[in-house]
Enzyme design. Structure first.
Site, PDB file in Angstrom:
ATOM      1  N   GLY A   1      62.459  -9.315  17.805  1.00  0.00           N
ATOM      2  CA  GLY A   1      62.362  -8.548  16.603  1.00  0.00           C
ATOM      3  C   GLY A   1      63.224  -7.272  16.550  1.00  0.00           C
ATOM      4  O   GLY A   1      62.786  -6.083  16.550  1.00  0.00           O
ATOM      5  N   ALA A   2      64.474  -7.387  17.246  1.00  0.00           N
ATOM      6  CA  ALA A   2      65.139  -6.208  17.695  1.00  0.00           C
ATOM      7  C   ALA A   2      65.727  -5.582  16.451  1.00  0.00           C
ATOM      8  O   ALA A   2      66.338  -4.453  16.853  1.00  0.00           O
ATOM      9  CB  ALA A   2      66.459  -6.968  18.714  1.00  0.00           C
TER      10      ALA A   2
ATOM     11  N   ILE B   1      59.880  -1.095  14.953  1.00  0.00           N
ATOM     12  CA  ILE B   1      59.829  -0.476  16.153  1.00  0.00           C
ATOM     13  C   ILE B   1      60.994  -0.469  17.082  1.00  0.00           C
ATOM     14  O   ILE B   1      61.147   0.402  17.755  1.00  0.00           O
ATOM     15  CB  ILE B   1      58.788  -1.391  17.002  1.00  0.00           C
ATOM     16  CG1 ILE B   1      57.228  -1.304  16.393  1.00  0.00           C
ATOM     17  CG2 ILE B   1      58.372  -0.996  18.324  1.00  0.00           C
ATOM     18  CD1 ILE B   1      56.283  -2.263  16.818  1.00  0.00           C
TER      19      ILE B   1
ATOM     20  N   GLY C   1      54.013  -7.870  19.321  1.00  0.00           N
ATOM     21  CA  GLY C   1      53.818  -8.483  18.055  1.00  0.00           C
ATOM     22  C   GLY C   1      52.211  -9.030  17.914  1.00  0.00           C
ATOM     23  O   GLY C   1      51.609  -9.649  18.987  1.00  0.00           O
TER      24      GLY C   1
ATOM     25  N   ASP D   1      46.777   2.417  21.862  1.00  0.00           N
ATOM     26  CA  ASP D   1      45.597   2.748  21.510  1.00  0.00           C
ATOM     27  C   ASP D   1      45.049   3.817  22.696  1.00  0.00           C
ATOM     28  O   ASP D   1      44.579   4.727  22.303  1.00  0.00           O
ATOM     29  CB  ASP D   1      44.472   1.527  21.704  1.00  0.00           C
ATOM     30  CG  ASP D   1      45.133   0.369  21.010  1.00  0.00           C
ATOM     31  OD1 ASP D   1      45.128   0.605  19.636  1.00  0.00           O
ATOM     32  OD2 ASP D   1      45.757  -0.835  21.332  1.00  0.00           O
TER      33      ASP D   1
ATOM     34  N   ARG E   1      46.845   7.160  21.804  1.00  0.00           N
ATOM     35  CA  ARG E   1      46.054   7.590  20.585  1.00  0.00           C
ATOM     36  C   ARG E   1      44.818   8.063  20.933  1.00  0.00           C
ATOM     37  O   ARG E   1      44.536   9.265  20.427  1.00  0.00           O
ATOM     38  CB  ARG E   1      45.584   6.268  19.402  1.00  0.00           C
ATOM     39  CG  ARG E   1      46.935   5.858  18.755  1.00  0.00           C
ATOM     40  CD  ARG E   1      46.519   4.483  17.934  1.00  0.00           C
ATOM     41  NE  ARG E   1      47.448   4.226  16.960  1.00  0.00           N
ATOM     42  CZ  ARG E   1      47.851   2.901  16.533  1.00  0.00           C
ATOM     43  NH1 ARG E   1      47.018   1.873  16.735  1.00  0.00           N
ATOM     44  NH2 ARG E   1      48.931   2.968  15.724  1.00  0.00           N
TER      45      ARG E   1
ATOM     46  N   HIS F   1      43.535  -5.575  21.224  1.00  0.00           N
ATOM     47  CA  HIS F   1      44.429  -4.487  20.450  1.00  0.00           C
ATOM     48  C   HIS F   1      43.979  -5.074  18.927  1.00  0.00           C
ATOM     49  O   HIS F   1      44.831  -5.418  18.067  1.00  0.00           O
ATOM     50  CB  HIS F   1      46.047  -4.780  20.576  1.00  0.00           C
ATOM     51  CG  HIS F   1      46.587  -3.672  19.689  1.00  0.00           C
ATOM     52  ND1 HIS F   1      46.372  -2.252  19.559  1.00  0.00           N
ATOM     53  CD2 HIS F   1      47.655  -4.099  18.427  1.00  0.00           C
ATOM     54  CE1 HIS F   1      47.330  -2.067  18.725  1.00  0.00           C
ATOM     55  NE2 HIS F   1      47.770  -3.100  17.955  1.00  0.00           N
TER      56      HIS F   1
HETATM   57  C1  LMR Z   1      49.138  -0.677  15.097  1.00  0.00           C
HETATM   58  O1  LMR Z   1      48.198  -0.679  15.925  1.00  0.00           O
HETATM   59  O2  LMR Z   1      49.617   0.363  14.759  1.00  0.00           O
HETATM   60  C2  LMR Z   1      49.646  -1.822  14.784  1.00  0.00           C
HETATM   61  O3  LMR Z   1      49.228  -2.931  15.573  1.00  0.00           O
HETATM   62  C3  LMR Z   1      48.732  -2.270  13.570  1.00  0.00           C
HETATM   63  C4  LMR Z   1      49.313  -3.645  12.806  1.00  0.00           C
HETATM   64  O4  LMR Z   1      48.365  -4.511  12.264  1.00  0.00           O
HETATM   65  O5  LMR Z   1      50.350  -3.780  12.755  1.00  0.00           O
END
Ligand code: LMR
Length: 326
Positions: free
Chosen positions: A11-12, A16, A130, A159, A162, A187
């Protein structure tokens, strides 16, 4: 001068990777004394854009970056890889059910698991980004029988970061002052951000925040943060995901500092009663290139119920692609 390591990224040419690759090549992930070779993988439709990104990387004249190779297939892309960061995945499109998404990605990660098994370094460290990341890591690992499942992981550091950021904002401290938060499970919106071990500036976080705020506002906010970002930006998170990838791989390769706990989705060995074989996010500590699940943490009844709920989601994901697993 250290020997160069080979880092494969799928996914280069996506969002992201655009945030990740320049920082990675500048040494932020593995240290500013570690030369590296980038092997960038994309689907064939994105190769023109990937070639452009490779030109820009070249034009940075970064001292650590020894070579950039681009591929439209994982077999060549993973050849000799010491690290593999699997970002590319089929996004959910209109009308697609969750099971369709799981199945579409199962095919991608089956091929990638086989390619890692056959072509990557036998010590390769794999991070799946992914989505659905935990179950994609399970599929890749099951298709790589010669590799230890502990060589595979999925990203929940996003997460984790965050949680640190939101707790810090609420308490009026810096994110760096917040330590030992834990993300358990998937996740996804069932993940459980656990503050029972967390400290802010050396003091228990739970003694400083209201329980009702924690349970009814903070947990749902962290669980929904990915969706909140998609709504606000019109795209999934990119720069924050790149930061989390750098943190995850940095700690795995170079170790966690001061006995800090970090969150990583890893192969469950049954610790804390979690179903063996799932890729589940646990509290982790890493030393000398090896990450271990931190054992012996006391769990409240509230924590146990939340951990079970996210485990059930992962078991349902596994059940829906079980027929595709070798
Ligand atoms: C994220 O946590 O920001 C992503 O995994 C959300 C997504 O569904 O792409």
């Amino acid at each position: 001068m250290k020997k160069p390591v080979c880092i494969a990224v799928t996914g280069a040419s996506g969002g992201i990777s655009s945030s990740l690759l320049f920082r990675l090549a500048a040494g932020e992930m593995l240290g500013r004394d570690q030369p590296l070779i980038l092997q960038l993988v994309e689907v064939s439709q994105a190769m023109t854009s990937l070639a452009g990104l490779a030109l820009e990387l070249e034009d940075c004249a970064l001292p650590l970056l020894q070579d950039i190779r681009i591929f439209d297939n994982p077999e060549e892309g993973f050849n000799g890889a010491d690290y593999a960061i699997l970002i590319g995945a089929r996004p959910r499109s209109a009308g697609m059910e969750r099971n369709d998404l799981l199945t579409a990605n199962a095919q991608i990660f089956e091929r990638q698991g086989k390619a890692l098994n056959d072509f990557a370094s036998p010590d390769v460290k794999v991070l799946v980004v992914g989505n659905p990341a935990n179950t994609n890591a399970l599929i890749a690992s099951r298709n790589a029988p010669d590799l230890d499942p502990k060589q595979f992981s999925a990203l929940t550091r996003l997460d984790h970061n965050r949680t640190k950021g939101l707790v810090a904002k609420h308490l009026g401290v810096t994110a760096e002052a917040v330590e030992n938060v834990i993300i358990w499970g998937n996740h996804s919106s069932t993940q459980y951000p656990d503050l029972n071990q967390a400290q802010a500036a050396g003091k228990s976080v739970l003694n400083q925040i209201d329980e009702s705020y924690y349970h009814h506002e903070l947990i749902p906010k962290i669980q929904q943060r990915g969706s909140e970002i998609i709504k606000a930006r019109g795209h999934s998170s990119a720069a924050s995901a790149a930061q989390a990838i750098i943190d995850h791989m940095h700690d795995w390769a170079l170790g966690t500092q001061n006995d800090d706990i970090v969150s990583m989705a890893t192969f469950s060995d049954g610790s804390y009663g979690i179903e063996k074989g799932l890729f589940y996010s646990f509290p982790m500590q890493c030393h000398d290139g090896v990450c271990e699940i931190k054992q012996g943490l006391a769990l409240s009844e509230f924590s146990k119920a939340r951990m079970l709920e996210t485990q059930q989601e992962l078991m349902a994901e596994r059940a829906s692609i079980n027929h595709l697993l070798p």
